[in-house]
Design a protein around this motif. Structure first.
Motif, PDB file in Angstrom:
ATOM      1  N   THR A  77      14.793  -0.215 -19.481  1.00 53.74           N
ATOM      2  CA  THR A  77      14.502  -1.330 -20.399  1.00 53.74           C
ATOM      3  C   THR A  77      13.606  -2.328 -19.664  1.00 53.74           C
ATOM      4  O   THR A  77      14.048  -3.431 -19.310  1.00 53.74           O
ATOM      5  N   PRO A  78      12.337  -1.973 -19.442  1.00 54.03           N
ATOM      6  CA  PRO A  78      11.484  -2.780 -18.562  1.00 54.03           C
ATOM      7  C   PRO A  78      11.005  -4.091 -19.156  1.00 54.03           C
ATOM      8  O   PRO A  78      10.456  -4.930 -18.426  1.00 54.03           O
ATOM      9  N   PHE A  79      11.204  -4.310 -20.448  1.00 54.14           N
ATOM     10  CA  PHE A  79      10.649  -5.500 -21.084  1.00 54.14           C
ATOM     11  C   PHE A  79      11.639  -6.658 -21.184  1.00 54.14           C
ATOM     12  O   PHE A  79      11.283  -7.734 -21.673  1.00 54.14           O
ATOM     13  N   SER A  80      12.863  -6.441 -20.738  1.00 56.13           N
ATOM     14  CA  SER A  80      13.857  -7.513 -20.829  1.00 56.13           C
ATOM     15  C   SER A  80      14.614  -7.634 -19.520  1.00 56.13           C
ATOM     16  O   SER A  80      14.747  -6.670 -18.768  1.00 56.13           O
ATOM     17  N   GLN A  81      15.121  -8.831 -19.247  1.00 54.84           N
ATOM     18  CA  GLN A  81      15.802  -9.074 -17.988  1.00 54.84           C
ATOM     19  C   GLN A  81      17.114  -8.307 -17.932  1.00 54.84           C
ATOM     20  O   GLN A  81      17.872  -8.250 -18.907  1.00 54.84           O
ATOM     21  N   HIS A  82      17.369  -7.692 -16.777  1.00 56.55           N
ATOM     22  CA  HIS A  82      18.557  -6.860 -16.594  1.00 56.55           C
ATOM     23  C   HIS A  82      19.497  -7.560 -15.615  1.00 56.55           C
ATOM     24  O   HIS A  82      19.049  -8.167 -14.638  1.00 56.55           O
ATOM     25  N   PRO A  83      20.805  -7.486 -15.843  1.00 55.33           N
ATOM     26  CA  PRO A  83      21.746  -8.150 -14.923  1.00 55.33           C
ATOM     27  C   PRO A  83      21.715  -7.604 -13.498  1.00 55.33           C
ATOM     28  O   PRO A  83      22.154  -8.290 -12.568  1.00 55.33           O
ATOM     29  N   LEU A  84      21.178  -6.403 -13.304  1.00 52.42           N
ATOM     30  CA  LEU A  84      21.091  -5.827 -11.970  1.00 52.42           C
ATOM     31  C   LEU A  84      19.812  -6.230 -11.230  1.00 52.42           C
ATOM     32  O   LEU A  84      19.562  -5.767 -10.120  1.00 52.42           O
ATOM     33  N   GLU A  85      19.025  -7.091 -11.842  1.00 55.93           N
ATOM     34  CA  GLU A  85      17.754  -7.514 -11.238  1.00 55.93           C
ATOM     35  C   GLU A  85      17.961  -8.201  -9.895  1.00 55.93           C
ATOM     36  O   GLU A  85      18.916  -8.956  -9.704  1.00 55.93           O
ATOM     37  N   ARG A  86      17.022  -7.922  -8.965  1.00 52.24           N
ATOM     38  CA  ARG A  86      16.963  -8.630  -7.690  1.00 52.24           C
ATOM     39  C   ARG A  86      15.597  -9.302  -7.581  1.00 52.24           C
ATOM     40  O   ARG A  86      14.631  -8.839  -8.180  1.00 52.24           O
ATOM     41  N   ALA A  87      15.534 -10.349  -6.786  1.00 48.16           N
ATOM     42  CA  ALA A  87      14.287 -11.097  -6.666  1.00 48.16           C
ATOM     43  C   ALA A  87      13.136 -10.212  -6.213  1.00 48.16           C
ATOM     44  O   ALA A  87      11.997 -10.360  -6.685  1.00 48.16           O
ATOM     45  N   GLU A  88      13.408  -9.268  -5.329  1.00 47.43           N
ATOM     46  CA  GLU A  88      12.341  -8.413  -4.795  1.00 47.43           C
ATOM     47  C   GLU A  88      11.813  -7.410  -5.817  1.00 47.43           C
ATOM     48  O   GLU A  88      10.815  -6.729  -5.564  1.00 47.43           O
ATOM     49  N   ASP A  89      12.458  -7.300  -6.972  1.00 45.78           N
ATOM     50  CA  ASP A  89      11.960  -6.417  -8.029  1.00 45.78           C
ATOM     51  C   ASP A  89      10.751  -7.002  -8.742  1.00 45.78           C
ATOM     52  O   ASP A  89      10.063  -6.296  -9.484  1.00 45.78           O
ATOM     53  N   LEU A  90      10.491  -8.287  -8.556  1.00 43.80           N
ATOM     54  CA  LEU A  90       9.542  -8.992  -9.405  1.00 43.80           C
ATOM     55  C   LEU A  90       8.210  -9.326  -8.748  1.00 43.80           C
ATOM     56  O   LEU A  90       7.337  -9.886  -9.397  1.00 43.80           O
ATOM     57  N   ALA A  91       8.060  -8.980  -7.496  1.00 41.49           N
ATOM     58  CA  ALA A  91       6.834  -9.404  -6.811  1.00 41.49           C
ATOM     59  C   ALA A  91       6.436  -8.392  -5.755  1.00 41.49           C
ATOM     60  O   ALA A  91       7.258  -7.590  -5.306  1.00 41.49           O
ATOM     61  N   PRO A  92       5.174  -8.437  -5.348  1.00 41.04           N
ATOM     62  CA  PRO A  92       4.730  -7.544  -4.276  1.00 41.04           C
ATOM     63  C   PRO A  92       5.277  -7.995  -2.931  1.00 41.04           C
ATOM     64  O   PRO A  92       5.855  -9.074  -2.806  1.00 41.04           O
ATOM     65  N   LEU A  93       5.100  -7.150  -1.945  1.00 38.87           N
ATOM     66  CA  LEU A  93       5.464  -7.530  -0.591  1.00 38.87           C
ATOM     67  C   LEU A  93       4.658  -8.751  -0.145  1.00 38.87           C
ATOM     68  O   LEU A  93       3.540  -8.972  -0.625  1.00 38.87           O
ATOM     69  N   ALA A  94       5.209  -9.514   0.748  1.00 37.86           N
ATOM     70  CA  ALA A  94       4.476 -10.654   1.298  1.00 37.86           C
ATOM     71  C   ALA A  94       3.211 -10.163   1.989  1.00 37.86           C
ATOM     72  O   ALA A  94       3.135  -9.029   2.451  1.00 37.86           O
ATOM     73  N   SER A  95       2.219 -11.035   2.065  1.00 41.46           N
ATOM     74  CA  SER A  95       0.912 -10.629   2.594  1.00 41.46           C
ATOM     75  C   SER A  95       0.970 -10.195   4.049  1.00 41.46           C
ATOM     76  O   SER A  95       0.094  -9.463   4.515  1.00 41.46           O
ATOM     77  N   ASP A  96       2.010 -10.606   4.763  1.00 43.26           N
ATOM     78  CA  ASP A  96       2.108 -10.194   6.167  1.00 43.26           C
ATOM     79  C   ASP A  96       2.926  -8.920   6.351  1.00 43.26           C
ATOM     80  O   ASP A  96       3.200  -8.493   7.469  1.00 43.26           O
ATOM     81  N   GLN A  97       3.311  -8.280   5.226  1.00 40.10           N
ATOM     82  CA  GLN A  97       4.044  -7.020   5.278  1.00 40.10           C
ATOM     83  C   GLN A  97       3.136  -5.889   4.808  1.00 40.10           C
ATOM     84  O   GLN A  97       2.458  -6.017   3.779  1.00 40.10           O
ATOM     85  N   ALA A  98       3.147  -4.795   5.514  1.00 44.46           N
ATOM     86  CA  ALA A  98       2.284  -3.663   5.164  1.00 44.46           C
ATOM     87  C   ALA A  98       2.784  -2.975   3.900  1.00 44.46           C
ATOM     88  O   ALA A  98       3.998  -2.822   3.690  1.00 44.46           O
ATOM     89  N   GLU A  99       1.826  -2.576   3.045  1.00 45.63           N
ATOM     90  CA  GLU A  99       2.189  -1.825   1.854  1.00 45.63           C
ATOM     91  C   GLU A  99       2.627  -0.413   2.237  1.00 45.63           C
ATOM     92  O   GLU A  99       2.274   0.104   3.298  1.00 45.63           O
ATOM     93  N   VAL A 100       3.412   0.202   1.365  1.00 47.44           N
ATOM     94  CA  VAL A 100       3.850   1.581   1.594  1.00 47.44           C
ATOM     95  C   VAL A 100       2.655   2.513   1.412  1.00 47.44           C
ATOM     96  O   VAL A 100       2.006   2.502   0.366  1.00 47.44           O
ATOM     97  N   ALA A 101       2.342   3.303   2.426  1.00 50.72           N
ATOM     98  CA  ALA A 101       1.233   4.270   2.333  1.00 50.72           C
ATOM     99  C   ALA A 101       1.754   5.546   1.696  1.00 50.72           C
ATOM    100  O   ALA A 101       2.790   6.083   2.096  1.00 50.72           O
ATOM    101  N   VAL A 102       1.034   6.039   0.705  1.00 48.92           N
ATOM    102  CA  VAL A 102       1.443   7.246  -0.002  1.00 48.92           C
ATOM    103  C   VAL A 102       0.365   8.302   0.128  1.00 48.92           C
ATOM    104  O   VAL A 102      -0.813   8.038  -0.102  1.00 48.92           O
ATOM    105  N   SER A 103       0.775   9.520   0.467  1.00 53.79           N
ATOM    106  CA  SER A 103      -0.182  10.618   0.619  1.00 53.79           C
ATOM    107  C   SER A 103       0.160  11.726  -0.356  1.00 53.79           C
ATOM    108  O   SER A 103       1.129  11.631  -1.119  1.00 53.79           O
ATOM    109  N   CYS A 104      -0.620  12.799  -0.319  1.00 51.27           N
ATOM    110  CA  CYS A 104      -0.356  13.956  -1.163  1.00 51.27           C
ATOM    111  C   CYS A 104       0.811  14.788  -0.642  1.00 51.27           C
ATOM    112  O   CYS A 104       1.264  15.707  -1.326  1.00 51.27           O
ATOM    113  N   SER A 105       1.285  14.526   0.543  1.00 50.11           N
ATOM    114  CA  SER A 105       2.374  15.305   1.132  1.00 50.11           C
ATOM    115  C   SER A 105       3.644  15.142   0.332  1.00 50.11           C
ATOM    116  O   SER A 105       4.124  14.038   0.128  1.00 50.11           O
ATOM    117  N   SER A 106       4.193  16.252  -0.145  1.00 54.71           N
ATOM    118  CA  SER A 106       5.442  16.168  -0.891  1.00 54.71           C
ATOM    119  C   SER A 106       6.226  17.464  -0.794  1.00 54.71           C
ATOM    120  O   SER A 106       7.233  17.604  -1.393  1.00 54.71           O
TER     121      SER A 106
END
Length: 479
Positions: free
Chosen positions: A450-479
């Motif tokens: 239910t992505p369009f409404s607020q969920h009681p299990l929500e955490r603050a980190e669900d709503l924003a990107p990583l801080a600018s001083d934190q590296a993004e997760v690198a994703v490759s074709c390896s699976s």
């Protein structure tokens, strides 16, 4: 389950039948009970889901098979490809009467594995499981999954990882690359194969004056709409090879995908894509290129005396791709903005907002959510160029003046998700799952349903990107 075994009706040249190869120590990961219900699974089948989702048990009346196909990968002809680690284990009727494929990913080597080991790792299985679920929650045509299993068996990638299996569902696993393989290796099968594709997936085209042309028009339209929907939510597929797009215009094959966070149109989410061929902004043009490649494989279906006219008709059909994409995208962007469709300046205003997001490097999803919630001051405070924002806001409010703003707000709420599957969210779930804790997978599964409404299990980190001083997760074709 109610079987509707269609694919085995095709010539055996087009597939190889074999049983899945179970992993050692298979164990439950997560189960999508609502999807199983929609596919008319019996209570006994639902109770036995781990065995079905781990290759320990197959569906009675359907012999699992690996499909063969070909494709262009990163713009180059790659020759024969095929299901190198997946098996079609059943085709079943849903409650709506649709025929749905059940495809087991990570099921072991097939004749089409090339240098691969036929396996999938827990990391990639969780990402695909949550991504398909997320896109379905957003109302975007996509594969989904009934469930996934982990195991005690390790698979070697950059490091040793736990092997896993995913029972994926899709309205079709027939790819643009199927036609490429047939034209190259079994051209005598093209007529019958195309006829079956039309009968199974586009029966309304059978009554058209030119059924194959009508089929092509449908594939073009659906692909354009799917990619427009991707762009609207900031989804980047990452590997739009011709073997990764299907004929029904539903999202397939989640490799190094990502949901955009800070708005960067030239964002490359696949770190193996050095040239940026599959960057976010290139997706619409790559869709067009893939369809052009595919349409060339329909030309042999024309009668000799009508071949030139058929080529022109196919070219005219492809010319509709861009206006179809633009119309759907423009309507969707206006809906996200809460702007009236019939106002001459609505789309220009929406594009101005995107330019602000780009120049200020603002979060795509959160910025639209703030606009919807009329948090204009918060948006302005995030901008270095406040004059640019003020100009936009003046135009925005002028357009919305004398409109039914309550109705426009409702439309905005329906088109601006609160939750997307951010890479760091998926990564936390993966790290917990690798310690046999699937609670974070379950929490994200509930949020993304239910992505369009607020969920009681929500955490603050669900709503924003990583801080600018934190590296993004690198994703490759390896699976």
């Amino acid at each position: 389950m109610i079987l509707n075994a269609r694919y085995p009706q095709l010539n055996p040249k087009l597939y190889h039948q074999q049983a899945p190869m179970p992993l050692q120590g298979a164990k439950a990961g997560h189960f999508n009970g609502a999807l199983a219900d929609s596919l008319q699974w019996s209570e006994a089948e639902k109770d036995n889901w781990v065995a079905l989702c781990s290759g320990q048990q197959t569906v009675e009346g359907f012999e699992p098979l690996a499909m063969v196909y070909a494709g262009h990968q990163f713009g180059q002809w790659a020759g024969q490809l095929g299901d190198g680690r997946g098996l079609l284990i059943a085709q079943v009727k849903s409650k709506t009467g649709a025929t749905i494929d059940l495809h087991l990913k990570g099921a072991g080597k097939t004749p089409y594995s090339r240098m691969g080991d036929g396996r999938a790792v827990l990391r990639s299985v969780i990402r695909e499981y949550l991504a398909g679920h997320a896109l379905n929650g957003l109302g975007i045509a996509s594969s989904n999954a009934v469930g996934f299993t982990s195991s005690t068996q390790t698979v070697q990638r950059e490091r040793a990882e736990f092997g896993a299996m995913l029972l994926r569902t899709a309205d079709s696993h027939i790819r643009l690359g199927h036609f490429e393989w047939i034209n190259q290796y079994a051209p005598e099968q093209l007529t019958d194969f195309t006829q079956k594709c039309i009968e199974w997936h586009f029966p309304e085209c059978l009554n058209a004056e030119q059924p194959v042309l009508a089929f092509a028009q449908q594939v073009i339209s659906r692909t354009a709409i799917m990619i427009a929907d991707w762009q609207l939510v900031g989804f980047a597929h990452g590997v739009m090879n011709t073997d990764n797009l299907n004929i029904t215009g539903s999202t397939l094959d989640f490799g190094p995908f990502g949901f955009m966070e800070r708005f960067r149109p030239n964002w490359i989410n696949n770190h193996s894509d050095a040239q940026g061929r599959y960057s976010f902004q290139n997706q619409p043009s790559i869709g067009h290129w893939n369809l052009w490649i595919w349409l060339n494989n329909l030309i042999p279906l024309a009668k000799a005396e009508g071949k030139e006219q058929f080529k022109q008709d196919l070219a005219a059909a492809l010319e509709q791709y861009e206006p179809t994409f633009l119309t759907h995208y423009q309507q969707g962007l206006n809906q996200k903005m809460g702007l009236p469709q019939d106002h001459a300046e609505s789309f220009d205003c929406a594009m101005q907002f995107l330019r602000i997001l780009q120049s200020e490097q603002l979060d795509y999803t959160q910025s639209f959510l703030r606009l919807q919630q009329q948090q204009y001051q918060q948006l302005r405070d995030d901008c270095l160029d406040t004059h640019q924002f003020d100009q936009f806001l003046t135009q925005y409010e002028l357009i919305r003046a004398h409109q039914d703003t309550n109705a426009l707000q409702q439309i905005m709420q329906q088109h601006n998700p609160r939750y997307i599957l951010r890479n760091h969210m998926a990564q936390r779930a993966i790290e917990a799952a690798e310690q046999d804790d699937f609670s974070e997978v379950d929490r994200l599964f509930q949020l993304l349903a239910t992505p369009f409404s607020q969920h009681p299990l929500e955490r603050a980190e669900d709503l924003a990107p990583l801080a600018s001083d934190q590296a993004e997760v690198a994703v490759s074709c390896s699976s």
